[in-house]
Design an enzyme around this catalytic site. Structure first.
Site, mmCIF file in Angstrom:
data_model
loop_
_atom_site.group_PDB
_atom_site.id
_atom_site.type_symbol
_atom_site.label_atom_id
_atom_site.label_comp_id
_atom_site.label_asym_id
_atom_site.label_seq_id
_atom_site.Cartn_x
_atom_site.Cartn_y
_atom_site.Cartn_z
ATOM 1 N N TRP A 357 -7.664 -2.142 -0.093
ATOM 2 C CA TRP A 357 -7.035 -2.445 1.241
ATOM 3 C C TRP A 357 -7.006 -0.865 1.707
ATOM 4 O O TRP A 357 -6.983 -0.497 2.873
ATOM 5 C CB TRP A 357 -5.783 -3.121 1.459
ATOM 6 C CG TRP A 357 -4.663 -2.413 1.009
ATOM 7 C CD1 TRP A 357 -4.359 -2.063 -0.099
ATOM 8 C CD2 TRP A 357 -3.481 -2.142 1.885
ATOM 9 N NE1 TRP A 357 -3.064 -1.455 -0.336
ATOM 10 C CE2 TRP A 357 -2.531 -1.514 0.994
ATOM 11 C CE3 TRP A 357 -3.240 -2.198 3.205
ATOM 12 C CZ2 TRP A 357 -1.190 -0.980 1.565
ATOM 13 C CZ3 TRP A 357 -1.798 -1.915 3.631
ATOM 14 C CH2 TRP A 357 -0.977 -1.092 2.596
ATOM 15 N N ASP A 358 -6.924 0.053 0.875
ATOM 16 C CA ASP A 358 -6.892 1.601 1.298
ATOM 17 C C ASP A 358 -7.798 2.003 2.106
ATOM 18 O O ASP A 358 -7.582 2.797 3.138
ATOM 19 C CB ASP A 358 -7.041 2.350 -0.007
ATOM 20 C CG ASP A 358 -5.879 2.070 -1.081
ATOM 21 O OD1 ASP A 358 -5.542 0.880 -1.382
ATOM 22 O OD2 ASP A 358 -5.791 3.006 -1.807
ATOM 23 N N GLU A 488 5.078 -3.172 -3.898
ATOM 24 C CA GLU A 488 4.512 -3.656 -5.156
ATOM 25 C C GLU A 488 5.932 -3.855 -6.212
ATOM 26 O O GLU A 488 5.784 -4.150 -7.452
ATOM 27 C CB GLU A 488 3.491 -3.286 -5.990
ATOM 28 C CG GLU A 488 2.297 -3.506 -5.133
ATOM 29 C CD GLU A 488 0.509 -2.592 -5.943
ATOM 30 O OE1 GLU A 488 1.116 -2.005 -6.581
ATOM 31 O OE2 GLU A 488 -0.220 -3.173 -5.381
ATOM 32 N N LYS A 601 8.655 0.653 -3.293
ATOM 33 C CA LYS A 601 7.568 1.730 -3.665
ATOM 34 C C LYS A 601 6.872 2.422 -2.781
ATOM 35 O O LYS A 601 6.652 3.676 -2.643
ATOM 36 C CB LYS A 601 6.500 0.710 -4.303
ATOM 37 C CG LYS A 601 5.388 1.612 -4.994
ATOM 38 C CD LYS A 601 4.238 0.687 -5.774
ATOM 39 C CE LYS A 601 3.403 1.619 -6.356
ATOM 40 N NZ LYS A 601 2.033 0.622 -6.818
ATOM 41 N N GLN A 602 6.768 1.802 -1.401
ATOM 42 C CA GLN A 602 5.853 2.570 -0.431
ATOM 43 C C GLN A 602 6.161 1.675 0.880
ATOM 44 O O GLN A 602 6.825 0.349 0.951
ATOM 45 C CB GLN A 602 4.413 2.374 -0.598
ATOM 46 C CG GLN A 602 3.870 0.873 -0.845
ATOM 47 C CD GLN A 602 2.743 0.842 -1.461
ATOM 48 O OE1 GLN A 602 2.449 0.642 -2.737
ATOM 49 N NE2 GLN A 602 1.356 1.102 -0.702
HETATM 50 C C1 BGC Z 1 -0.409 0.761 -4.345
HETATM 51 C C2 BGC Z 1 -1.611 -0.121 -3.521
HETATM 52 C C3 BGC Z 1 -2.932 0.551 -3.430
HETATM 53 C C4 BGC Z 1 -3.559 0.982 -4.827
HETATM 54 C C5 BGC Z 1 -4.705 1.778 -4.848
HETATM 55 C C6 BGC Z 1 -1.076 1.066 -5.709
HETATM 56 O O1 BGC Z 1 -0.214 1.799 -6.357
HETATM 57 O O2 BGC Z 1 0.716 0.144 -4.525
HETATM 58 O O3 BGC Z 1 -1.284 -0.252 -2.145
HETATM 59 O O4 BGC Z 1 -3.820 -0.221 -2.845
HETATM 60 O O5 BGC Z 1 -2.315 1.796 -5.538
HETATM 61 O O6 BGC Z 1 -4.588 3.023 -3.993
#
Ligand code: BGC
Length: 772
Positions: A357-358, A488, A601-602
């Site tokens: 999804w990035d 996550e 986490k984000q």
């Molecule tokens: C992030 C995801 C991301 C993936 C690839 C993961 O650590 O939590 O949001 O899509 O890394 O960049």
């Protein structure tokens, strides 16, 4: 955090060999050109810590899934970006003694990644165990002009001896991925050919049957004169080399020029691969290293002309943003619609796949503003082409009637992620793909995209959301159970606010988009209704019912959206109280402890606020920011940029700058202690966003650009270029003014500090800062 690299506006420099950080440096100093790339491994033998990595775009291997406990719905394989033939190799021996920086004394070591011209340089003095001392200087690049070519200039000068130098340039396709699930090698040999000064290996991937031909040819000079060497060809399985001895005198420089090429069956018929590789290598050798290098520098100059961000007064910040733009341009050029942007690009193996999804959530805005609109459109069409696979993916999980669930990780449209809490539950990715369609149309004005491609994707995703919710008797609302949000560090939660919000947003947007096509192109609308078997009354009616009756977790007392049901039951501790030795949590704490903790986490709720900011007043944004940011550990590279943009919006310029620096220098300073796995390429587009959308305050509303810029303390100016609907604009923000230059032959009306301004064709306007 490590700060061993020298700050310089145009180069990344390592002074002195930091062997303990070598794998980080290998990632950071990677080279690429959108078609291939490699880590900054040494040309000669190195027995110290290293991750050898060469990658060819689009070439992957479906490694059989390995999980402890199989769950129905898991994909059969995890698609891996393949570690491919090593084309940079040059073994070096002096009177039979191998040059290996792990085993000798190294002084005056310097490695430089020159971003202005696109080359990697390494210089050092080595003293072998025997006492023989030499100076070595190597320079190499992967050409952005001849996309299949790489070239190396490797020079060696004995400092205290005369003797015999043995050079063995080689190509080695007997390579293993460090992350191979079953310790298996992924390449089979098809053919090899070694001649005295050139050689080729054609290797084939198991299962996917991609062919890649890697070739080399070399030229040797002494005192600037070409020398005819008597080289012996060597062949082993998946390996060719040419080895020769040459007499060297103390103080005399010997140079090996190595020209290499990587051609893949993605771009050439298999039967022509070898012959075409020879042609490419011959052409490169005929041009010669210096000309190839000059062309490389000129091509990079042109790229910088289009996409550079110039920051005056802060070399650390300048180096950070240039590094991000450089790596993005090295990873994806947009010319080939089959390719996408892998989270690690060509800098490491981790994450497999190429598409997350990035791409939609982070990379699209960068390409929308800095490249031809066709490139952003290609990124969207890539997903359109995967729609059928997304429908099959949803069917595997029990969805019906054309509901589409796009994969979390993919190479070809098939899901290849295999952790249930992400594969089945991190479904917000579907929303980002719908939102990208909106973003593209909002930016370019190209609403014909809806009728052509967009509607089909939107309907598939909406059908998924409509089936994914269920009616809760208890709440008298629709709920969405068992999901993983962008954060996550929480799995299997109920009513993740972000996911529910983007789900109903998708339903609303799809209804509007359908209405738009119905009004503007009724014929196409009817075609789509019948192609998609869309029941206007029943199906669209149900979507509206979900929109009107969705449950969103909120806390009215605190005035915040809740990341999920029960978030406030967690022990409410803050990141500032975490001991430094506990960070990063994902390397120090058990998963169980992370899941139960409050730590994020984000951006999660804040990701939604960022995407849909026009729905919320500033107080709401501030309350949520003030609540969630102090609980966020930013252990995903995708996190700081969103926080930087929101902090800028809230007028917290200091924090906006702090987060900017963190996103811009994430890999340069190894903030998250994981750069050795590869650089965080997709988040680099987020860095660009934090300058343009954060500091520049750029938004698109009602078909017009808006800027609300501020300038971080300590900067004397910054400027960036953007394309917008046939215009090319330079925005320069100084301490006193906002200057906008319109390079197009037509006027543009835009808004600065919410005041409309018309800038005539090929003209410049300067406006005072609001608070100056
Ligand atoms: C992030 C995801 C991301 C993936 C690839 C993961 O650590 O939590 O949001 O899509 O890394 O960049």
């Amino acid at each position: 955090m490590k700060q061993y690299l020298t700050v310089d506006e145009w180069s990344i420099i390592e002074e002195g060999f930091h062997a303990e950080y070598n794998q980080i440096t290998e990632s950071v100093f990677s080279l690429g050109n959108g078609r291939m790339g490699q880590r900054a491994n040494f040309e000669e033998t190195f027995t110290g810590e290293t991750l050898q990595g060469n990658y060819v775009a689009g070439v992957y291997y479906p490694d059989k899934t390995r999980v402890g406990w199989w769950k129905n719905g898991y994909p059969e394989y995890f698609a891996k970006v393949l570690n491919a033939a090593n084309w940079i190799g040059i073994d070096v021996q002096l009177d039979g003694e191998t040059l290996d920086l792990h085993l000798c004394q190294v002084t005056d070591f310097r490695r430089e990644l020159n971003m202005r011209e696109g080359w990697l340089d390494r210089r050092f003095t080595a003293t072998l165990p025997s006492g023989k001392q030499m100076r070595v200087e190597s320079r190499r690049f992967t050409s952005i002009v001849d996309y299949e070519v790489g070239a190396i200039r490797y020079s060696l000068t004995p400092l205290n001896f005369s003797g015999t130098l043995t050079f063995t340039p080689f190509v080695d396709a007997d390579i293993k991925n460090a992350d191979s699930n079953y310790d298996e090698k992924f390449w089979n040999e098809i053919l090899q050919e070694a001649q005295p000064t050139e050689g080729y290996v054609v290797a084939e991937t198991k299962k996917t049957f991609f062919h890649v031909c890697t070739g080399q040819r070399f030229v040797v000079t002494q005192n600037g004169q070409e020398v005819n060497v008597q080289a012996t060809p060597v062949e082993r399985t998946k390996y060719i080399a040419s080895t020769f001895d040459i007499a060297v005198q103390e103080g005399q420089e010997t140079v090996l020029y190595k020209y290499a090429a990587n051609l893949s069956s993605e771009n050439h018929p298999k039967e022509n691969l070898l012959a075409n590789t020879k042609k490419v290598i011959n052409a490169a050798t005929a041009k010669g290293f210096e000309q190839l290098l000059q062309e490389q520098a000129a091509a990079w100059a042109a790229k910088w002309e289009e996409s550079d961000i110039v920051i005056e007064g802060d070399a650390t910040a300048q180096q950070g943003i240039r590094f991000n733009i450089f790596q993005l341009n090295q990873t994806y050029t947009g010319e080939d619609e089959r390719l996408n942007i892998g989270p690690k690009g060509f800098t490491g193996e981790k994450y497999g796949g190429t598409t997350y999804w990035d791409t939609e959530a982070y990379c699209l805005p960068f390409y929308l503003a800095t490249a031809d609109p066709q490139i952003a459109r290609n990124l969207l069409i890539y997903r359109y082409k995967h729609l059928q696979k997304a429908i099959e993916n949803a069917e595997k999980l029990g969805f019906t009637g054309g509901a589409a669930l796009y994969p979390m990780v993919t190479m070809n449209g098939e899901e290849c992620h295999n952790e249930w809490e992400i594969t089945f539950e991190e479904i917000h990715r579907n929303g980002a793909i719908a939102h990208a369609i909106h973003d593209y149309i909002r930016y370019t004005g190209d609403d014909s995209y809806l009728g052509e491609y967009g509607i089909e994707v939107l309907v598939g995703i909406s059908r998924f959301w409509a089936q994914r919710v269920n009616w809760s008797q208890a709440k008298n609302k629709y709920v969405m159970l068992g999901v993983t949000g962008p954060n996550e560090y929480e799995n299997n939660v109920n009513n993740n606010w972000y996911t529910s919000t983007i789900a109903t947003w998708t339903l609303e947007y799809t209804l509007k988009a359908l209405q738009h096509v119905q009004q503007t192109n009724p014929g196409r609308y009817q075609e789509l209704v019948s192609k998609l078997n869309l029941n206007e009354e029943k199906e669209m009616g149900q979507w509206q019912h979900v929109i009107d009756n969705m449950f969103y977790a909120e806390d009215h007392e605190l005035g915040i959206f809740l990341q999920q049901d029960g978030f406030l039951d967690k022990e409410q501790t803050l990141v500032k109280d975490l001991p430094a030795e506990d960070r990063p949590l994902n390397q120090k704490w058990s998963w169980d402890r992370i899941l139960r903790s409050v730590f994020i986490k984000q951006a999660d709720v804040l990701q939604g606020i960022y995407l849909f900011e026009d729905r919320y007043d500033l107080d709401t944004i501030r309350r949520n920011y003030d609540f969630y940011e102090p609980r966020t550990v930013h252990e995903s590279s995708l996190s700081p940029c969103v926080h930087s943009i929101l902090a800028a919006k809230l007028g917290d310029e200091e924090r906006a700058y702090e987060f900017y620096l963190r996103t811009a220098r994430l890999d340069l300073d190894d903030y998250n202690n994981d750069t050795e796995d590869g650089c965080h390429i997709t988040s680099m587009a987020g860095t660009w966003m934090s300058v343009v959308q954060g500091f520049g305050g750029m938004r698109v509303r009602n078909n017009q650009l808006f800027f609300n810029p501020f300038i971080p303390a300590g900067w004397s100016s910054y400027s960036f270029k953007i394309r917008f609907r046939g215009h090319l604009l330079t925005i320069k923000v100084t301490r006193e003014q906002v200057q906008i230059e319109n390079h197009a032959d037509k006027a543009i009306t835009l808004n600065v500090f919410d005041q409309p301004q018309t800038i005539e064709a090929n003209a410049k306007a300067a406006l005072a800062h609001q608070n100056a």
